[in-house]
Motif scaffolding. Structure first.
Motif, short mmCIF file in Angstrom:
data_model
loop_
_atom_site.label_atom_id
_atom_site.label_comp_id
_atom_site.label_asym_id
_atom_site.label_seq_id
_atom_site.Cartn_x
_atom_site.Cartn_y
_atom_site.Cartn_z
N LYS A 418 0.86 -1.19 0.00
CA LYS A 418 0.00 0.00 0.00
C LYS A 418 0.90 1.23 0.00
O LYS A 418 1.66 1.46 0.96
CB LYS A 418 -0.92 0.01 1.22
CG LYS A 418 -1.97 -1.09 1.19
CD LYS A 418 -2.92 -0.99 2.37
CE LYS A 418 -3.99 -2.07 2.32
NZ LYS A 418 -4.93 -1.98 3.47
N LEU A 420 1.04 5.47 -0.88
CA LEU A 420 0.37 6.74 -1.14
C LEU A 420 1.32 7.62 -1.95
O LEU A 420 2.46 7.85 -1.54
CB LEU A 420 0.00 7.44 0.18
CG LEU A 420 -0.83 6.62 1.16
CD1 LEU A 420 -1.12 7.44 2.41
CD2 LEU A 420 -2.14 6.16 0.52
N ARG A 421 0.83 8.14 -3.10
CA ARG A 421 1.68 8.92 -3.98
C ARG A 421 1.17 10.34 -4.09
O ARG A 421 -0.05 10.57 -4.19
CB ARG A 421 1.75 8.27 -5.38
CG ARG A 421 2.47 6.93 -5.37
CD ARG A 421 2.52 6.33 -6.76
NE ARG A 421 3.31 5.11 -6.77
CZ ARG A 421 2.82 3.89 -6.46
NH1 ARG A 421 1.54 3.76 -6.15
NH2 ARG A 421 3.62 2.84 -6.48
N TYR A 422 2.11 11.27 -4.09
CA TYR A 422 1.79 12.70 -4.13
C TYR A 422 2.71 13.36 -5.14
O TYR A 422 3.87 12.97 -5.32
CB TYR A 422 1.98 13.36 -2.76
CG TYR A 422 1.22 12.68 -1.63
CD1 TYR A 422 -0.05 13.09 -1.27
CD2 TYR A 422 1.80 11.63 -0.92
CE1 TYR A 422 -0.74 12.48 -0.24
CE2 TYR A 422 1.13 11.00 0.11
CZ TYR A 422 -0.14 11.43 0.45
OH TYR A 422 -0.81 10.82 1.46
N SER A 441 6.37 9.01 -2.56
CA SER A 441 5.73 7.71 -2.33
C SER A 441 5.85 7.40 -0.84
O SER A 441 6.97 7.29 -0.31
CB SER A 441 6.39 6.61 -3.16
OG SER A 441 6.27 6.89 -4.53
N TYR A 442 4.70 7.32 -0.19
CA TYR A 442 4.68 7.02 1.25
C TYR A 442 4.25 5.56 1.43
O TYR A 442 3.14 5.18 1.05
CB TYR A 442 3.72 7.95 1.99
CG TYR A 442 3.78 7.80 3.50
CD1 TYR A 442 4.62 8.59 4.25
CD2 TYR A 442 2.99 6.86 4.16
CE1 TYR A 442 4.69 8.46 5.62
CE2 TYR A 442 3.05 6.71 5.53
CZ TYR A 442 3.91 7.51 6.25
OH TYR A 442 3.97 7.37 7.62
N PRO A 487 1.07 9.74 7.53
CA PRO A 487 0.12 9.99 6.43
C PRO A 487 -0.68 11.25 6.63
O PRO A 487 -1.07 11.90 5.65
CB PRO A 487 -0.78 8.74 6.44
CG PRO A 487 0.04 7.70 7.15
CD PRO A 487 0.85 8.43 8.16
N THR A 508 -2.48 14.52 -5.77
CA THR A 508 -2.47 13.15 -5.26
C THR A 508 -3.18 12.26 -6.26
O THR A 508 -3.83 12.73 -7.19
CB THR A 508 -3.16 13.06 -3.89
OG1 THR A 508 -4.53 13.44 -4.05
CG2 THR A 508 -2.48 13.95 -2.86
N TYR A 511 -6.13 6.82 -5.12
CA TYR A 511 -6.00 5.88 -4.01
C TYR A 511 -5.80 6.60 -2.68
O TYR A 511 -6.22 6.12 -1.63
CB TYR A 511 -4.83 4.92 -4.27
CG TYR A 511 -4.63 3.90 -3.18
CD1 TYR A 511 -5.51 2.83 -3.05
CD2 TYR A 511 -3.61 4.03 -2.26
CE1 TYR A 511 -5.34 1.88 -2.06
CE2 TYR A 511 -3.43 3.10 -1.25
CZ TYR A 511 -4.30 2.02 -1.14
OH TYR A 511 -4.14 1.10 -0.15
N VAL A 512 -5.17 7.77 -2.74
CA VAL A 512 -4.99 8.54 -1.51
C VAL A 512 -6.34 8.97 -0.95
O VAL A 512 -6.57 8.92 0.27
CB VAL A 512 -4.07 9.75 -1.78
CG1 VAL A 512 -3.96 10.63 -0.53
CG2 VAL A 512 -2.70 9.29 -2.23
N TYR A 515 -8.03 6.02 0.62
CA TYR A 515 -7.42 5.66 1.91
C TYR A 515 -7.81 6.66 2.99
O TYR A 515 -8.07 6.28 4.14
CB TYR A 515 -5.89 5.62 1.75
CG TYR A 515 -5.18 5.28 3.04
CD1 TYR A 515 -5.07 3.96 3.47
CD2 TYR A 515 -4.61 6.27 3.82
CE1 TYR A 515 -4.43 3.65 4.66
CE2 TYR A 515 -3.96 5.97 5.01
CZ TYR A 515 -3.87 4.65 5.42
OH TYR A 515 -3.23 4.34 6.60
#
Length: 640
Positions: A418, A420-422, A441-442, A487, A508, A511-512, A515
């Motif tokens: 999983k 998270l991309r920004y 990418s987190y 996050p 973002t 998917y962010v 989530y």
């Protein structure tokens, strides 16, 4: 002895007669031997024992007469002839310096002496600078004596120097072949010779006495008849009466020492003492009950009994001046037994009653010897050294062999894969950094962040990996207690500082938002609303374009069917989540269109199968005029 009858007659022709009393006509010897060496001697009698008439002048007077020149009345006086050269073996013949000395010799295996003093005479021969050491023979000494070091030149050091008479003096130590001799005195001739040569002699010392020899000179030990003390009466009176004392031995001052408890028993029947050791549960010591067997304890020994072999023989009354008695055991006072100091802090009731009746001590106090436990030491971690994470460095303080810090396995399993991309921009005063874009990418499984910079053609900046996976510390957190980015810190417009570089979050992916909606507790309401509003702005033009296409293009149904077919065939495509992000990076105005050249480069970098017939048909339907392609409909075919 018959006198010579013709003695006194004039020595004239016809008046010389043969002495009939002479019986020996041999010549006297002119050579002799002393200490094994040949020496010359002057004969005093001639042939037949007749006494020789020799000059009564000394050698010094004869030398003076030989060198004396008469002074002439007229003319210059003649120069005196030079003095004859006298070699050393002639000038210093039979001249020997004598020194009194001694050396100390250890006696390792003896119960009566630890060392002995051995006297020697050191001879220095002036004619050849040789030396010898002679030990006078002592009768019945049991030691080979006599010539200790034969006559030779003795080395003084390792450089090859030899001892000279200038190196000898009273009150000094000289080392010969590893043995040290102490010179204490010399004879009169040696003293006169050294003083004539300008050497100042030290004052003489007394010869050290041999302790064992002096001990042998003392009179024999006198035995004293023992007293008539009735030990039977003491045994019958005090049988089975024992004084019990409780004591401690505090040895905490020494290395690995501790405070241990003991019980001291004093038997009144024969004045013997016994020391028993108190064992506690799980004390880690062998269960030996006795520290010292029952025996009489000497308090003061005779002066000569210090070297008495106590470990072999029993100590008798002749070696002890005073024994320990009951009056020496007092509560509250220390007691030294065989070099170990015990502190008596209590006794039993029978002992208290005995001391009250015998010595008039009514109340013996009980002393508290328990020590309070020290406060627990607060273990503080040393300051962070800057290598690795703080958790990794802290493991070096917890164990000798550090182990890896424990990880949250449940969190890693739940949040596996999983990310998270920004999209972020670099906030920098440098003009060249204004247009640079970065993809954050987190990783939810490890709370790590990686930064990727997409390469831009002809920008002069090499793109690629900007930061590998690592945890990023917030700028205002301390070094010892770091606070990492989570996050909840990433939303539209958020300022992220990474190792001195500041980034602003611009966009973002979907998917962010999903989530954040599924985990609203991790985000603030402002962060959640900023993401939702930004997503709505991006999706707002899409329905209008789709409606316009439905109204103007009757082949929209064909496009939807083609997208559905591609989704079924390419459902396992690996890069489908990154396609939308790649197009949005270059579509800075969010129009939904990119030029054809840029479109095919992006597809080539993401390995999109553009050679497939279905994909080619999809590109044809998404193509618009002016050489642009609508990537919104194209991305729909590769989205979940």
């Amino acid at each position: 002895m018959v006198s010579n009858p013709v003695h006194g007659l004039p020595f004239l022709p016809g008046t010389s007669f043969k002495d009939s009393t002479k019986t020996a006509f041999h010549r006297s010897q002119t050579l002799g031997y002393r200490n094994g060496y040949a020496i010359a001697r002057r004969p005093t009698v001639g042939i037949g024992g007749e006494r020789l008439q020799f000059n009564q002048l000394s050698q010094a007077e004869l030398d003076e007469l030989a060198s004396k020149a008469p002074i002439l009345t007229y003319g210059q006086p003649k120069q005196a002839p030079p003095a004859d050269f006298i070699p050393a073996h002639v000038a210093f013949d039979k001249k020997v310096l004598k020194f009194d000395a001694y050396f100390q010799e250890d006696v390792p295996i003896s119960t009566e002496e630890h060392y002995r003093i051995r006297r020697v005479n050191i001879y220095y021969y002036l004619e050849d600078d040789s030396m010898s050491v002679i030990e006078p023979v002592v009768e019945n000494s049991g030691i080979p004596q006599g010539k200790f070091i034969k006559r030779q030149r003795l080395a003084k050091n390792d450089q090859g120097d030899h001892y000279h008479w200038k190196d000898l003096n009273r009150g000094i130590n000289i080392t010969i072949y590893g043995r040290t001799f102490r010179i204490v005195d010399c004879d009169q001739f040696t003293q006169v010779f050294l003083e004539s040569q300008g050497i100042e002699l030290n004052p003489p010392e007394k010869m050290v006495l041999d302790p064992y020899t002096e001990l042998r000179k003392q009179p024999l030990r006198k035995y004293v008849t023992p007293s008539d003390f009735d030990q039977l009466k003491q045994f019958l009176t005090f049988d089975k009466q024992v004084l019990r004392f409780y004591a401690i031995w505090d040895d905490t001052d020494s290395m690995f020492g501790e405070c241990r408890k003991y019980i001291i028993h004093y038997y009144l029947m024969d004045d013997t003492v016994e020391i028993r050791e108190v064992h506690e549960r799980n004390d880690g010591r062998d269960p030996f009950p006795l520290l010292m067997n029952r025996q009489r304890m000497p308090k003061v020994l005779v002066e000569n009994a210090k070297n008495f072999p106590q470990c072999v023989l029993e100590i008798s009354d002749q070696e002890v001046l005073e024994w320990y008695t009951a009056k020496d055991f007092i509560v509250g006072k220390p007691l030294t037994i065989f070099g170990r100091t015990f502190f008596i802090y209590d006794c039993d009731p029978f002992t208290r009653q005995y001391y009250k009746e015998k010595f008039g001590m009514p109340d013996l106090p009980r002393i508290d010897v328990s020590k309070p436990e020290p406060p627990p030491v607060k273990q503080e971690l040393p300051p962070y050294n800057g290598y690795g994470f703080v958790e990794d460095s802290a493991q070096n303080c917890f164990a000798l062999i550090p182990k890896a810090p424990k990880k949250d396995v449940i969190k890693m399993l739940v949040n596996d894969n999983k990310v998270l991309r920004y999209l972020a921009a670099l906030e920098s005063p440098i003009p060249e950094d204004k247009g640079r874009r970065f993809v954050f990418s987190y990783f939810l499984a490890t709370d790590m962040i990686s930064i990727f910079e997409p390469p831009v053609r002809n920008s002069g900046i090499i793109g690629g990996k900007y930061l590998g996976r690592t945890k990023v510390v917030k700028p205002h957190s301390t070094v010892d207690n770091p606070i990492y980015y989570g996050p909840g810190d990433f939303f539209i417009g958020a300022l992220i500082e990474v190792f001195g570089h500041r980034f602003v979050i611009l966009d973002t992916d979907e998917y962010v938002l999903k989530y954040m909606e599924s985990n609203p507790t991790q985000y603030s309401p402002e962060a959640l609303s900023s993401i939702q509003n930004h997503i709505r702005k991006q999706e707002a033009p899409a329905p209008k374009l789709e409606n316009k296409q439905n109204e103007e293009d009757p082949g929209m149904q064909e496009l939807e069917a083609l997208i559905d077919t591609i989704q079924k065939q390419l459902k396992d495509y690996s890069c489908k989540d990154n396609i939308n992000e790649a197009f949005q990076i270059y579509d800075t105005e969010h129009t939904g269109y990119v030029d054809r050249e840029r479109f095919f480069k992006i597809c080539e970098s993401l390995n999109v199968p553009v050679d497939d017939s279905l994909v080619k048909e999809l590109i044809r339907l998404c193509s618009q005029g002016e050489g642009k392609i609508n990537y919104y409909n194209f991305v729909r075919a590769f989205s979940n």
